[in-house]
Design an enzyme around this catalytic site. Structure first.
Site, PDB file in Angstrom:
ATOM      1  N   ASP A  76      -9.159  -5.288  -5.933  1.00  0.00           N
ATOM      2  CA  ASP A  76      -8.704  -4.279  -4.970  1.00  0.00           C
ATOM      3  C   ASP A  76      -9.651  -3.087  -5.010  1.00  0.00           C
ATOM      4  O   ASP A  76      -9.772  -2.403  -6.027  1.00  0.00           O
ATOM      5  CB  ASP A  76      -7.278  -3.840  -5.339  1.00  0.00           C
ATOM      6  CG  ASP A  76      -6.624  -2.980  -4.259  1.00  0.00           C
ATOM      7  OD1 ASP A  76      -7.345  -2.253  -3.556  1.00  0.00           O
ATOM      8  OD2 ASP A  76      -5.392  -3.030  -4.137  1.00  0.00           O
ATOM      9  N   CYS A  98       0.838  -1.200   0.000  1.00  0.00           N
ATOM     10  CA  CYS A  98       0.000   0.000   0.000  1.00  0.00           C
ATOM     11  C   CYS A  98       0.882   1.263   0.000  1.00  0.00           C
ATOM     12  O   CYS A  98       1.657   1.467  -0.937  1.00  0.00           O
ATOM     13  CB  CYS A  98      -0.961  -0.039   1.188  1.00  0.00           C
ATOM     14  SG  CYS A  98      -2.211   1.262   1.177  1.00  0.00           S
ATOM     15  N   HIS A 149      -7.164  -5.947  -1.471  1.00  0.00           N
ATOM     16  CA  HIS A 149      -6.007  -5.079  -1.239  1.00  0.00           C
ATOM     17  C   HIS A 149      -5.044  -5.651  -0.203  1.00  0.00           C
ATOM     18  O   HIS A 149      -3.822  -5.566  -0.373  1.00  0.00           O
ATOM     19  CB  HIS A 149      -6.512  -3.706  -0.770  1.00  0.00           C
ATOM     20  CG  HIS A 149      -5.451  -2.670  -0.601  1.00  0.00           C
ATOM     21  ND1 HIS A 149      -4.850  -2.032  -1.675  1.00  0.00           N
ATOM     22  CD2 HIS A 149      -4.875  -2.135   0.523  1.00  0.00           C
ATOM     23  CE1 HIS A 149      -3.964  -1.159  -1.232  1.00  0.00           C
ATOM     24  NE2 HIS A 149      -3.949  -1.202   0.097  1.00  0.00           N
TER      25      HIS A 149
END
Length: 430
Positions: A331, A239, A366
């Site tokens: 995601d 991330c 994600h």
């Protein structure tokens, strides 16, 4: 249920690393018996997590999770590790929970039990036929944990057993902040000196250049450690950590990572932006936030469409080390697949597509964690700008996402092995 001898439940090995498989079997059942295998874990936050599967014993009175089908429960089919990856909060738990190990020096304790009949609720209110305690560890025997506070850098270094020197990995997590150690502990258990890096707080340092220097300094703290091979240090980020990884690989003139792994990251970032600037870019597009049927926030559209203006993207054409991009096709937090396609185009234009390896998984969200971790489709999150608590939708479907976690971890370890242990770091393709 009656039998000549009581049922025998076996979990082998009963003590293992979290990325190692175990074998769960039950014996001494009457043939054709309906039973439920159940797992229960109490987190460090005192939340209870469980999983269960429905089985029927064979003609020998046995059940094997690796060989037999679960006909119902939190998972179905032949799933040796289903009692772990399909875990979810018990009914009545608060919404948006996430299971994360804080103290890696203690194991995750998982109580595995077998119950008579096909049970779906009330497990704690009935006696099991048999129970076994399984220990799941992020840190292997002999791995050393060393707190780091050097040159302004804060974090924890995990050093494998043995004399060294070892390849190094700087490990960075996402925008939730704090110090997250469990992936670094697991990397050290596989032979890498891994620095779990704690981010400086947003606005803590005076400028973008100072923040950039923090990560460069952290890399060099790891690289210059006496038990680290200085020319064999890579970066792993998820991330926000992946955005920073891309930035360092492309822009730093101070450090030269041997390779980089970016999990669920993008290259969308105003050039020269600080951490505050990255967050600000997200906040400015807050009007693009969408919601699902449960009012969970979807942030991926905040960064779409992928900008054409090169000033709003990291110049990945400058990257000169092998890169592994690991992304999920579902995601819902960032447009990682679209960004990966744009990165590939930019690197191809620069004649560097041989440095890029992309792995994309269907129905995967994600938060791609180490294998057999539960799937977190939506969890609580505190917004940096307002301190508002929301539930973010990360995406993914449990079975597919769990398969992706298992497969991607193997590929990440293979990539690190190839580029940090191999003497021929020429191509990124596996």
């Amino acid at each position: 249920m009656s039998s000549a001898a009581p049922p025998v439940l076996s979990v082998v090995p009963s003590r293992a690393l979290v990325d190692e498989t175990f074998r769960v079997t039950v014996q001494n059942l009457p043939p054709g018996s309906a039973v439920t295998l159940h797992s229960l874990h109490r987190s460090e936050d005192e939340d209870l997590w469980e999983a269960y599967g429905h089985y029927v014993s064979d003609q020998r009175g046995s059940v094997s999770l690796a060989d037999d089908f679960s006909f119902g429960g939190t998972y179905t089919g032949k799933e040796a590790m289903g009692l772990l990856w399909s875990m979810r909060p018990v009914p009545g738990s608060p919404k948006g929970l996430r299971l994360r190990k804080k103290n890696v020096c203690t194991p995750q304790l998982v109580h595995i039990s077998v119950y008579d009949g096909h049970v779906e609720e009330g497990f704690t209110e009935r006696p099991p036929l048999a129970s076994v305690l399984s220990e799941r560890w992020f840190i292997g025997p002999g791995v050393r944990r060393v707190e780091v506070q050097e040159k302004g850098v804060r974090g924890t270094l995990f050093i494998p057993p043995g004399p060294g020197p070892f390849p190094g990995v700087m490990d960075m997590w996402g925008g939730g902040g704090g110090l997250v150690e469990y992936r670094s502990a697991l990397l050290a258990s596989h032979g890498y000196a891994s620095l779990a890096l704690q981010y400086c707080a947003v606005g803590e340092l005076s400028s973008a250049s100072k923040e950039f220097e923090y990560f460069e300094t952290a890399f060099n703290v790891l690289r210059l450690h006496p038990l680290v091979s200085p020319d064999r240090v890579g970066i792993l980020g998820l991330c926000l950590g992946a955005i920073i990884t891309n930035h360092l690989a492309a822009e730093s003139t101070v450090i030269k990572p041997r390779c980089c792994v970016c999990v669920s990251g993008v290259h969308i970032c105003p050039r020269g932006a600080s951490l505050t600037g990255i967050y600000q870019a997200m906040v400015e597009n807050a009007h693009k936030t969408q919601g699902d049927e449960n009012n969970h926030e979807i942030w991926r559209y905040r960064l779409l469409p992928i900008p054409d203006d090169p000033d709003n993207k990291i110049d990945v054409e400058k990257i000169n080390c092998p890169m592994l991009l690991v992304n999920g096709l579902d995601d819902q937090n960032m447009p990682t697949v679209e960004a990966a396609e744009d990165m590939a185009h930019m690197m191809r234009t620069a004649g560097k597509d041989h440095l890029l390896t992309r792995i994309e998984y269907p129905a995967t969200g994600h938060l791609i964690e180490p294998p057999y971790s539960p799937h977190f489709r939506a969890t609580k999150f505190i917004k940096k700008s307002t301190r508002e608590k929301v539930i973010l939708l990360w995406g993914g479907q449990t079975k597919a996402h769990s398969d992706a976690q298992e497969d991607s971890w193997k590929k990440i370890l293979a990539f690190l092995q190839q580029h940090l242990y191999s003497n021929d770091p020429t191509r990124a393709k596996m």
